[in-house]
Design a protein around this motif. Structure first.
Motif, PDB file in Angstrom:
ATOM      1  N   ARG A 194      49.323  55.498  37.057  1.00 55.16           N
ATOM      2  CA  ARG A 194      47.986  55.062  36.674  1.00 55.16           C
ATOM      3  C   ARG A 194      47.982  53.531  36.729  1.00 55.16           C
ATOM      4  N   LEU A 195      47.124  52.984  37.578  1.00 59.69           N
ATOM      5  CA  LEU A 195      47.143  51.554  37.881  1.00 59.69           C
ATOM      6  C   LEU A 195      45.840  50.900  37.446  1.00 59.69           C
ATOM      7  N   TRP A 196      45.950  49.764  36.744  1.00 51.31           N
ATOM      8  CA  TRP A 196      44.802  48.950  36.394  1.00 51.31           C
ATOM      9  C   TRP A 196      44.867  47.646  37.193  1.00 51.31           C
ATOM     10  N   VAL A 197      43.769  47.277  37.843  1.00 55.59           N
ATOM     11  CA  VAL A 197      43.705  46.026  38.599  1.00 55.59           C
ATOM     12  C   VAL A 197      42.557  45.191  38.064  1.00 55.59           C
ATOM     13  N   ASP A 198      42.735  43.878  38.102  1.00 52.18           N
ATOM     14  CA  ASP A 198      41.699  42.939  37.676  1.00 52.18           C
ATOM     15  C   ASP A 198      40.476  43.132  38.572  1.00 52.18           C
ATOM     16  N   LYS A 199      39.333  43.366  37.984  1.00 48.84           N
ATOM     17  CA  LYS A 199      38.128  43.627  38.761  1.00 48.84           C
ATOM     18  C   LYS A 199      37.711  42.420  39.591  1.00 48.84           C
ATOM     19  N   SER A 200      38.038  41.218  39.131  1.00 48.83           N
ATOM     20  CA  SER A 200      37.570  40.007  39.807  1.00 48.83           C
ATOM     21  C   SER A 200      38.421  39.619  41.003  1.00 48.83           C
ATOM     22  N   ASP A 201      39.739  39.790  40.927  1.00 52.84           N
ATOM     23  CA  ASP A 201      40.602  39.317  42.015  1.00 52.84           C
ATOM     24  C   ASP A 201      41.558  40.375  42.568  1.00 52.84           C
TER      25      ASP A 201
END
Length: 278
Positions: free
Chosen positions: A185-192
């Motif tokens: 389960r991966l979370w990435v910064d929405k902006s960059d």
């Protein structure tokens, strides 16, 4: 559908990423999955250069916030031009009692060579280097080739420093039973689109460990995380910090990434500048 590996070679991926950055997500599930895979490609490009490289890794372990040990590794990662996955060889520089040990990874196969032993031994995929850090943490996950991605949600989460980050949450499913973890389960910064956190799940869905990515610095042409916080999901209070430095475009001869070469590679520890500085 998996994206083409190199972003510069795929106009369709550029279009997808641009639309995602503006907040417009595809409506169909197939397009959404393509966009999710494209984001994973961007994440992997920040974690792992496209050319062979070396990196110095400092691994610190903590138990209930008390330091319990440190290991220094020099890792060489060979990025093959074929469809084969990368190979890596990691040499222990310190502590003194561990110096000269070598860890080899070829796809999902792992070996250990101890200078006090006659020959390398095969390791399990879950074998730890030190504390809760595995060889996959040091050389990074091979996400694009081994997992397919789906969007799950948008949410605000705290990064390793406690800062709130607006994130996209993706679920990565292994394409083969030999993958190190069946689900991520991966979370990435929405902006960059930089990675914030990844959870490694068991086949039953329990969290085996959580990795936070932090301290992004410009190395080898891109901002890259220079610190990982690895939290054990099976034992409270167990945390491992991995710090990366000395990123270089550098490679060993192809023969070095074989079990037969591990005794020779072990000798590199004595001449390594980082080891001499210890």
């Amino acid at each position: 559908m998996k994206p083409i590996r190199h972003l510069s070679a795929s106009a369709s991926i550029i279009i997808i990423c641009t639309a995602a950055a503006l907040g417009f997500f595809p409506q169909s599930q197939a397009h959404a999955d393509d966009a999710a895979d494209a984001i994973v490609t961007t994440v992997e490009d920040s974690l792992k250069p496209l050319k062979s490289f070396s990196v110095l890794s400092t691994i610190d372990t903590y138990r209930d916030r008390v330091a319990s040990g440190t290991m220094l590794l020099r890792t060489y990662v060979n990025i093959a031009e074929s469809n084969k996955g990368p190979s890596s060889v990691s040499i222990v520089l310190s502590p003194q009692g561990e110096r000269g040990k070598v860890f080899l990874r070829i796809d999902d196969a792992f070996w250990l060579y101890d200078p006090g032993a006659r020959r390398p031994v095969r390791l399990s995929t879950q074998q730890r280097l030190m504390g809760d850090a595995s060889l996959a943490d040091v050389t990074h996950f091979d996400l694009v080739d081994n997992y397919s991605a789906n969007f799950e949600n948008e949410e605000v989460i705290a990064d390793a420093s406690g800062k709130s980050i607006a994130s996209l949450r993706l679920r990565l499913s292994a394409l083969a039973k030999t993958s190190l973890y069946p689900t991520l389960r991966l979370w990435v910064d929405k902006s960059d689109r930089q990675p914030v956190k990844i959870e490694c799940l068991s086949s039953t869905g329990s969290v085996l460990k959580t990795v936070f990515y932090g301290r992004f610095r410009g190395f080898l042409g891109k901002p890259r995380p220079t610190e990982l916080m690895v939290i054990d999901g099976t034992a409270a209070g167990r945390v491992t910090r991995i710090r990366f430095s000395e990123f270089l475009y550098q490679d060993l001869q192809a023969e070095a990434y074989t079990p037969e070469a591990m005794p020779s590679v072990s000798k590199f520890a004595d001449s390594d500048s980082a080891a001499k500085a210890e």
